[in-house]
Design an enzyme around this catalytic site. Structure first.
Site, PDB file in Angstrom:
ATOM      1  N   ARG A  27      -2.442  -7.771  -7.260  1.00 55.90           N
ATOM      2  CA  ARG A  27      -3.592  -6.907  -7.559  1.00 55.90           C
ATOM      3  C   ARG A  27      -4.783  -7.195  -6.653  1.00 55.90           C
ATOM      4  O   ARG A  27      -5.637  -6.342  -6.462  1.00 55.90           O
ATOM      5  CB  ARG A  27      -4.034  -7.131  -9.007  1.00 55.90           C
ATOM      6  CG  ARG A  27      -3.049  -6.659 -10.025  1.00 55.90           C
ATOM      7  CD  ARG A  27      -3.510  -7.061 -11.390  1.00 55.90           C
ATOM      8  NE  ARG A  27      -4.779  -6.457 -11.729  1.00 55.90           N
ATOM      9  CZ  ARG A  27      -4.920  -5.299 -12.337  1.00 55.90           C
ATOM     10  NH1 ARG A  27      -3.858  -4.613 -12.663  1.00 55.90           N
ATOM     11  NH2 ARG A  27      -6.100  -4.827 -12.617  1.00 55.90           N
ATOM     12  N   TRP A  75     -10.220  -9.469  -5.426  1.00 59.50           N
ATOM     13  CA  TRP A  75     -10.191  -8.521  -4.318  1.00 59.50           C
ATOM     14  C   TRP A  75     -11.622  -8.041  -4.203  1.00 59.50           C
ATOM     15  O   TRP A  75     -12.143  -7.357  -5.077  1.00 59.50           O
ATOM     16  CB  TRP A  75      -9.239  -7.381  -4.646  1.00 59.50           C
ATOM     17  CG  TRP A  75      -8.958  -6.456  -3.505  1.00 59.50           C
ATOM     18  CD1 TRP A  75      -8.010  -6.607  -2.532  1.00 59.50           C
ATOM     19  CD2 TRP A  75      -9.620  -5.222  -3.228  1.00 59.50           C
ATOM     20  NE1 TRP A  75      -8.053  -5.543  -1.672  1.00 59.50           N
ATOM     21  CE2 TRP A  75      -9.023  -4.685  -2.067  1.00 59.50           C
ATOM     22  CE3 TRP A  75     -10.654  -4.524  -3.832  1.00 59.50           C
ATOM     23  CZ2 TRP A  75      -9.424  -3.484  -1.507  1.00 59.50           C
ATOM     24  CZ3 TRP A  75     -11.061  -3.322  -3.273  1.00 59.50           C
ATOM     25  CH2 TRP A  75     -10.445  -2.812  -2.122  1.00 59.50           C
ATOM     26  N   ASN A 100     -13.147  -8.447 -14.132  1.00 59.95           N
ATOM     27  CA  ASN A 100     -12.576  -7.361 -13.322  1.00 59.95           C
ATOM     28  C   ASN A 100     -13.427  -6.130 -13.530  1.00 59.95           C
ATOM     29  O   ASN A 100     -13.859  -5.873 -14.651  1.00 59.95           O
ATOM     30  CB  ASN A 100     -11.161  -7.009 -13.798  1.00 59.95           C
ATOM     31  CG  ASN A 100     -10.147  -8.057 -13.439  1.00 59.95           C
ATOM     32  OD1 ASN A 100     -10.461  -8.996 -12.722  1.00 59.95           O
ATOM     33  ND2 ASN A 100      -8.942  -7.902 -13.953  1.00 59.95           N
ATOM     34  N   LYS A 488       3.691   4.563   4.460  1.00 62.05           N
ATOM     35  CA  LYS A 488       4.398   3.279   4.342  1.00 62.05           C
ATOM     36  C   LYS A 488       4.269   2.498   5.644  1.00 62.05           C
ATOM     37  O   LYS A 488       3.989   1.306   5.645  1.00 62.05           O
ATOM     38  CB  LYS A 488       5.890   3.474   4.048  1.00 62.05           C
ATOM     39  CG  LYS A 488       6.313   3.877   2.671  1.00 62.05           C
ATOM     40  CD  LYS A 488       6.094   2.868   1.590  1.00 62.05           C
ATOM     41  CE  LYS A 488       4.734   2.906   1.057  1.00 62.05           C
ATOM     42  NZ  LYS A 488       4.332   3.757  -0.001  1.00 62.05           N
ATOM     43  N   GLU A 491       0.705   1.207   6.223  1.00 55.59           N
ATOM     44  CA  GLU A 491       0.317   0.187   5.239  1.00 55.59           C
ATOM     45  C   GLU A 491       0.851  -1.194   5.593  1.00 55.59           C
ATOM     46  O   GLU A 491       0.132  -2.173   5.498  1.00 55.59           O
ATOM     47  CB  GLU A 491       0.873   0.540   3.852  1.00 55.59           C
ATOM     48  CG  GLU A 491       0.069   1.537   3.057  1.00 55.59           C
ATOM     49  CD  GLU A 491       0.694   1.840   1.704  1.00 55.59           C
ATOM     50  OE1 GLU A 491      -0.037   1.890   0.724  1.00 55.59           O
ATOM     51  OE2 GLU A 491       1.928   2.050   1.624  1.00 55.59           O
ATOM     52  N   HIS A 507      -0.222  22.967  17.413  1.00 56.71           N
ATOM     53  CA  HIS A 507      -1.647  23.190  17.220  1.00 56.71           C
ATOM     54  C   HIS A 507      -2.461  21.913  17.413  1.00 56.71           C
ATOM     55  O   HIS A 507      -3.541  21.780  16.844  1.00 56.71           O
ATOM     56  CB  HIS A 507      -1.902  23.794  15.834  1.00 56.71           C
ATOM     57  CG  HIS A 507      -1.239  25.119  15.659  1.00 56.71           C
ATOM     58  ND1 HIS A 507      -1.659  26.252  16.312  1.00 56.71           N
ATOM     59  CD2 HIS A 507      -0.144  25.477  14.950  1.00 56.71           C
ATOM     60  CE1 HIS A 507      -0.864  27.262  15.993  1.00 56.71           C
ATOM     61  NE2 HIS A 507       0.071  26.812  15.180  1.00 56.71           N
ATOM     62  N   LYS A 606      -2.988  -3.490  -4.901  1.00 58.00           N
ATOM     63  CA  LYS A 606      -1.961  -2.741  -5.606  1.00 58.00           C
ATOM     64  C   LYS A 606      -2.564  -1.701  -6.522  1.00 58.00           C
ATOM     65  O   LYS A 606      -2.063  -0.592  -6.657  1.00 58.00           O
ATOM     66  CB  LYS A 606      -1.107  -3.724  -6.409  1.00 58.00           C
ATOM     67  CG  LYS A 606       0.013  -3.073  -7.189  1.00 58.00           C
ATOM     68  CD  LYS A 606       1.079  -2.579  -6.256  1.00 58.00           C
ATOM     69  CE  LYS A 606       2.156  -1.794  -6.952  1.00 58.00           C
ATOM     70  NZ  LYS A 606       2.879  -0.943  -5.991  1.00 58.00           N
TER      71      LYS A 606
END
Ligand code: G6P
Length: 611
Positions: A27, A75, A100, A488, A491, A507, A606
């Site tokens: 997380r 985080w 949090n 993916k 990341e 284009h 996450k």
């Protein structure tokens, strides 16, 4: 988007806290810390920048021995990832808090507390909570009473835990906008932001509700609701095995989760299919009645979940004729939306705690939608609790930050929704539904076959290891699949990847194509195949290296600069699910070749529970 663990026991709790943090590290993971009321009656803490392993090492060198403690993996939002900003935060060396979420009025609180003589040692919003609590203890001797008074002054979102050296027989916790769960032991109790953190110590949990405050002692528990009234909350027995959060024989969680897809897709289908149709009740007891009134669908989600929603739009409009809009939650939530009568609001989320998606749902409630439906992987999440209808995706815990099995199970859920809506509205041909149901039954087997291509894709990955830019192309419902493939790759390998609908190539993006820019294409055998083939010629003519994932029946051939990877033939509806797998494997192998941190890519988290 951080993780919280707390423990009060007769045994030493440092190792339990560290194990819990490791399980929550997915997380948030730029710093971590623990505060323990030690056996020599002092509140002590240890904090480290970086991953939990750093903290663990520090604690091995200088153990904190005690039976009461709280811990946090962070985080960063307010304040850089430094040791001073890492939780737990202290006030006067006798009060510790982990938190949090975000305290929106932290600046005002900080100024007021500084005026009262409090000195701040971090830039965090969290530190205001601990000093505020300390201040309130002057008028509220009991820690619980002080916390009840403190939360009245906090604006924003929080899940928080507090311990005090003066009342070391309890952990106090409060939840508003950020999940918390109490783990029940025998003669010991625990707290965490996710039950996953506590699976090694218990399988009995109590989820706190919005506005709840809890006082957790070694052998008792008291919870008060938003109105301050004592409440009993239900105890839930967690059935998922603890091993679900472990890597087993796999090198990375992401690889394990990619390989779990046949199994979890099977699980997502279980008890939701009759012989030739989808069971509408799978969406909830009122689903049949509500679905028959649906005239329009609004899908809202973030990240990978948004891509699932984009695929669903193709399914919904083509199979049921029901108009569908799809939007990222961070945009939708701030827009004045014109809601059509009979609109179903559908949110898609792995975690069910993504701040923007939740806020979009909350706004939608006052906007005149017929009903809200959550397609979600976490049954106890806020999104599920606050929606009228739910379909759980049953992917099990997903630890890798880059979403894989959560996405494919969302797609399965959305296909079930399409079939259920079409049936309820009477706009779906029964034979088409029966065929789709039959195809769905074969899906796990098809996914198994795609996983069998792993070695082949590992070789393809070598083409990417030295590249800096890539293009992903798809048409129709494969366009969002291409978007997911590009997401993916960026990341986890940090290679710049863009997705385009193949028809848009001329284009603009064609100007970028040269021999240094591989172009990945997903080409199932559908009516757009011939058009796609001519788009690919355009790439080849500019010297671009093509990697084509094509239906084995499409008869596409390898040639100079064109590498064709044959995919098992699949029913057209299943193609977006099937073609996702090789793209996941490709990103995985490129990241491994590049030596990046596959499960915890830099700068990402996450579960994004703040705006
Ligand atoms: C983060 C994750 C993504 C995820 C997105 C939405 O960005 O890294 O993998 O797709 O959040 O999360 P949700 O839990 O709502 O699906």
């Amino acid at each position: 988007m951080c993780g919280i663990v707390g423990a009060i026991a007769e045994r030493q709790i440092s190792a339990i806290l560290i194990e819990g943090l490791k399980r929550l590290e997915y997380r948030g993971y730029d710093s971590a810390g623990v505060a323990v009321f030690t056996d020599n009656q002092q509140l002590q803490r240890c904090r480290r920048i970086g991953k939990v392993a750093e903290l663990e090492q520090a604690l091995t060198a200088a153990p904190l021995v005690g039976r009461l403690g709280i811990a946090h993996t962070r985080w960063a939002t307010h304040g850089a990832p430094t040791e001073a900003n890492a939780h737990p935060h202290f006030s006067a060396n006798d009060l510790a808090v982990v938190h949090n979420g975000i305290i929106e009025n932290h600046e005002e609180l900080r100024a007021r507390l500084q005026g009262l003589g409090y000195v701040f040692s971090s830039q965090t919003d969290t530190e205001t909570i601990v000093h505020l609590l300390h201040h309130l203890q002057k008028t509220h001797a009991d820690l619980g009473d002080a916390l009840k008074a403190a939360v009245q002054q906090l604006h924003g979102a929080y899940g928080l835990a507090v311990i005090s050296a003066k009342q070391p027989d309890r952990i106090l916790a409060a939840r508003s906008g950020s999940p918390l769960v109490i783990g029940l032991g025998i003669g010991e109790n625990f707290l965490a932001s996710d039950p996953l953190a506590l699976r090694q110590v218990t399988d009995r949990f109590i989820y706190l509700e919005e506005g709840d405050i809890a006082e957790i002692r070694r052998d008792s528990l008291q919870i008060w609701d938003q109105a301050g009234q004592p409440v009993q909350r239900e105890t839930v027995h967690y059935k998922e095995s603890a091993e679900a959060a472990e890597k087993g024989a796999y090198r990375h969680f992401m690889l394990k989760e990619i390989h779990e897809q046949p199994k979890v897709v099977q699980r997502t289908l279980e008890d939701r299919l009759a012989a030739d149709h989808v069971l509408i009740q799978a969406f909830g007891p009122q689903a049949a009645e509500l679905f028959s009134q649906v005239r329009n669908v609004q899908i809202v989600a973030c990240g990978t979940s948004y891509h699932a929603g984009m695929v669903a739009r193709y399914w919904l409009e083509s199979l049921t004729g029901i108009p569908c809009q799809v939007e990222v939650a961070s945009e939708f939530r701030y827009r004045k939306v014109a809601v059509q009568p009979g609109s179903l609001f559908v949110s898609i989320s792995q975690s069910g705690e993504t701040a923007d998606t939740l806020a979009a749902l909350r706004n939608a409630k006052d906007s005149g939608y017929l009903a809200s439906l959550a397609i979600c992987n976490v049954g106890t999440s806020s999104l599920v609790r606050e929606s009228d209808l739910t379909l759980l995706t049953r992917a099990g815990p997903e630890i890798g930050v880059a979403s894989t099995k959560a996405f494919t199970t969302q797609l399965v859920g959305l296909l079930l929704l399409t079939l259920a809506l079409g049936r309820a509205r009477g706009t779906l041909d029964a034979a088409v539904e029966a065929q789709a149901v039959q195809a769905l039954r074969g899906l796990p087997n098809l996914l198994e076959q795609a996983l069998g291509m792993d070695r082949q894709i590992e070789k393809v990955a070598e083409l990417f290891a030295e590249k800096h830019h890539t293009l992903f192309l798809g048409r129709g419902e494969q366009y969002p699949v291409a978007m997911e493939g590009a997401l993916k790759l960026k990341e986890i390998s940090y290679i710049h990847a863009e997705a385009y609908p193949a028809g848009e190539l001329k284009h603009g993006p064609l100007a970028l194509v040269d021999s240094d820019m591989p172009v990945v294409t997903v080409a199932p055998n559908n009516e757009l195949l011939e058009k796609l083939k001519s788009n690919l010629q355009e790439v080849r003519a500019r010297g671009g290296q093509l990697i084509v994932f094509a239906d084995e029946e499409a008869r596409m051939e390898n040639g100079e600069g064109t590498l064709v990877v044959n995919m098992p033939h699949a029913h057209e509806l299943l193609a977006p699910i099937l073609y996702t797998l090789p793209l996941q494997l490709l990103s995985y192998h490129v990241a491994v070749l590049k030596g990046t941190d596959v499960d915890q890519p830099r700068n990402l988290a996450k579960s994004v529970t703040v705006e």
